[in-house]
Design a protein around this motif. Sequence first.
Motif, PDB file in Angstrom:
ATOM      1  N   TRP A 162       0.832  -1.225   0.000  1.00 28.17           N
ATOM      2  CA  TRP A 162       0.000   0.000   0.000  1.00 28.17           C
ATOM      3  C   TRP A 162       0.854   1.256   0.000  1.00 28.17           C
ATOM      4  CZ3 TRP A 162      -2.861  -1.780   5.059  1.00 28.17           C
ATOM      5  CH2 TRP A 162      -3.484  -3.023   4.827  1.00 28.17           C
ATOM      6  N   ILE A 163       2.011   1.182   0.643  1.00 31.32           N
ATOM      7  CA  ILE A 163       2.897   2.357   0.694  1.00 31.32           C
ATOM      8  C   ILE A 163       3.280   2.734  -0.739  1.00 31.32           C
ATOM      9  CG2 ILE A 163       5.210   3.165   1.408  1.00 31.32           C
ATOM     10  CD1 ILE A 163       4.795   1.332   3.946  1.00 31.32           C
ATOM     11  N   GLY A 164       3.474   1.705  -1.569  1.00 35.17           N
ATOM     12  CA  GLY A 164       3.831   1.944  -2.963  1.00 35.17           C
ATOM     13  C   GLY A 164       2.767   2.686  -3.764  1.00 35.17           C
ATOM     14  N   TRP A 165       1.545   2.718  -3.274  1.00 36.23           N
ATOM     15  CA  TRP A 165       0.466   3.413  -4.000  1.00 36.23           C
ATOM     16  C   TRP A 165       0.540   4.937  -3.858  1.00 36.23           C
ATOM     17  CZ3 TRP A 165      -4.057  -0.024  -1.780  1.00 36.23           C
ATOM     18  CH2 TRP A 165      -3.984  -1.298  -2.371  1.00 36.23           C
ATOM     19  N   GLY A 166       1.331   5.446  -2.939  1.00 31.36           N
ATOM     20  CA  GLY A 166       1.414   6.892  -2.745  1.00 31.36           C
ATOM     21  C   GLY A 166       0.359   7.389  -1.770  1.00 31.36           C
ATOM     22  N   THR A 167       0.326   8.697  -1.584  1.00 27.34           N
ATOM     23  CA  THR A 167      -0.488   9.247  -0.486  1.00 27.34           C
ATOM     24  C   THR A 167      -1.987   9.143  -0.731  1.00 27.34           C
ATOM     25  OG1 THR A 167      -0.124  11.411  -1.468  1.00 27.34           O
ATOM     26  CG2 THR A 167       1.209  10.841   0.446  1.00 27.34           C
ATOM     27  N   HIS A 168      -2.400   9.101  -1.972  1.00 24.72           N
ATOM     28  CA  HIS A 168      -3.830   9.012  -2.245  1.00 24.72           C
ATOM     29  C   HIS A 168      -4.129   7.749  -3.037  1.00 24.72           C
ATOM     30  CE1 HIS A 168      -7.927  10.104  -2.864  1.00 24.72           C
ATOM     31  NE2 HIS A 168      -7.772  11.268  -2.275  1.00 24.72           N
ATOM     32  N   VAL A 169      -4.992   6.880  -2.488  1.00 22.84           N
ATOM     33  CA  VAL A 169      -5.250   5.607  -3.166  1.00 22.84           C
ATOM     34  C   VAL A 169      -6.118   5.763  -4.395  1.00 22.84           C
ATOM     35  CG1 VAL A 169      -4.921   3.985  -1.295  1.00 22.84           C
ATOM     36  CG2 VAL A 169      -7.134   5.139  -1.518  1.00 22.84           C
ATOM     37  N   PHE A 170      -6.828   6.868  -4.453  1.00 18.02           N
ATOM     38  CA  PHE A 170      -7.878   7.012  -5.455  1.00 18.02           C
ATOM     39  C   PHE A 170      -7.514   7.993  -6.548  1.00 18.02           C
ATOM     40  CE2 PHE A 170     -12.441   6.494  -6.063  1.00 18.02           C
ATOM     41  CZ  PHE A 170     -12.527   5.208  -5.584  1.00 18.02           C
TER      42      PHE A 170
END
Length: 385
Positions: A149-157
């Motif tokens: 999840w950390i790899g997704w960056g600060t905003h998941v959407f």
Amino acid sequence: CPFSDFPDPFAAAREAEGIQEIDDQGDPVKMVLGHRNVRKSAHDWKTYQSGAKPGRIVVPSEVNIRDIRQIPFETDPPEHTAYRALVEAWFRRPLEEAYEAALTELINSELDRALNAGAMEVVHDFALPLQSRALTLLLNCPRQEAEHWIGWGTHVFRSDDDPLDSGKANQLYDYLDAEIARAGKDPENGTDLYAHLLRAEYKGRKLTIEEIKGVMILTFAGGRDTVINAVTNTLAYFAGNPEDLARLKENPDLTTRAVEELVRYFSPLTHMGRVATKDAEVSGCPVAANTRISLAWAAANRDPGVFENPNEVVIERKANPHLGFGFGIHKCLGAPHARQVLKVLINALARRVNKIEVTNYEDNIEQWGEFERKVGFHRLQIQIS
Ligand code: HEM
């Protein structure tokens, strides 16, 4: 202090009209700004519904980029009541002693990392990993999942440069499909939130995959940038106001109040929309059926009619009826988790940190019509000892 001040851009409009219309992709929103009217409108879910077309109560509207309904967020009673009952107890687990102990261990190890390095960029190197790893406790899933999840960056959407980029959401949807399929192999013995939802009975039937996804998307999205901003802003605040950190060290009993006060002051979620089910009126202003209002929690939280010195952080503030976690039937399900994260973080900072110094920063400013609101930071570079 330039980095730890979060000005109130709504003061004049809240005082004058109490409501301000802004455009959003041709579907305007009347922002409700005063504390009393925000509470009243949030309470009146029959007139101001959440169960409109999926994505429409979010500002900016997401109707063009998703059609999965977020649950229980985008539903109204009686469905809302039944959905919420399925997850209410699960989202209160953060109040358990073992949960707090695990969170304390986790946050102290994040702080070890920071203190060992002596310097860091808070948003990406501290708040994002802390938020992600803490979320594994809420999902009751392996700590290792957070690395993903950390790899997704600060905003998941939303991608950083385009708030309406639909591609970004797909990686979350694909991930959730895979996780639900995994949990579906042995739902009876599973101990995570997926298994809990797979076992749940909604009105005498099992939840559909679509509904489970609707809950999980909200769990990932609702607790992402809100918590990241709250954590980052807390470090910035104590960098600018070391005397408050010293007071908390002297008097740890103040921490619970400090958490509420910081949530009021930062208001990590600025506002949330509703759709009028009939012609109505707010603050003397007509609201036509099938148009949108928004409940501006952040504006209500600086209402001088309710909060003395609303633009100051008073960490020992007693009566604090802030709306940072919302109000009424949709009030934040993740609040027990978010409050614990902030409480444990503040206690750890007070006990272990002598000095936080900001060396560089870039504000994260939201634009709502004419209003410019600082909600956090894109980057916050600090030295910490
Ligand atoms: C609802 C704020 C953290 C999950 C809300 C609402 C607010 C809010 C204002 C009300 C929305 C409305 O009435 O339309 C915040 C803030 C947070 C935070 C300021 C952090 C400081 C979290 C976390 C989670 C979460 C950590 C879960 C992981 C939810 C859910 C709802 C919600 C599921 C919808 C509840 C319902 O519709 O019944 N939040 N939130 N939030 N929040 Fe949070």
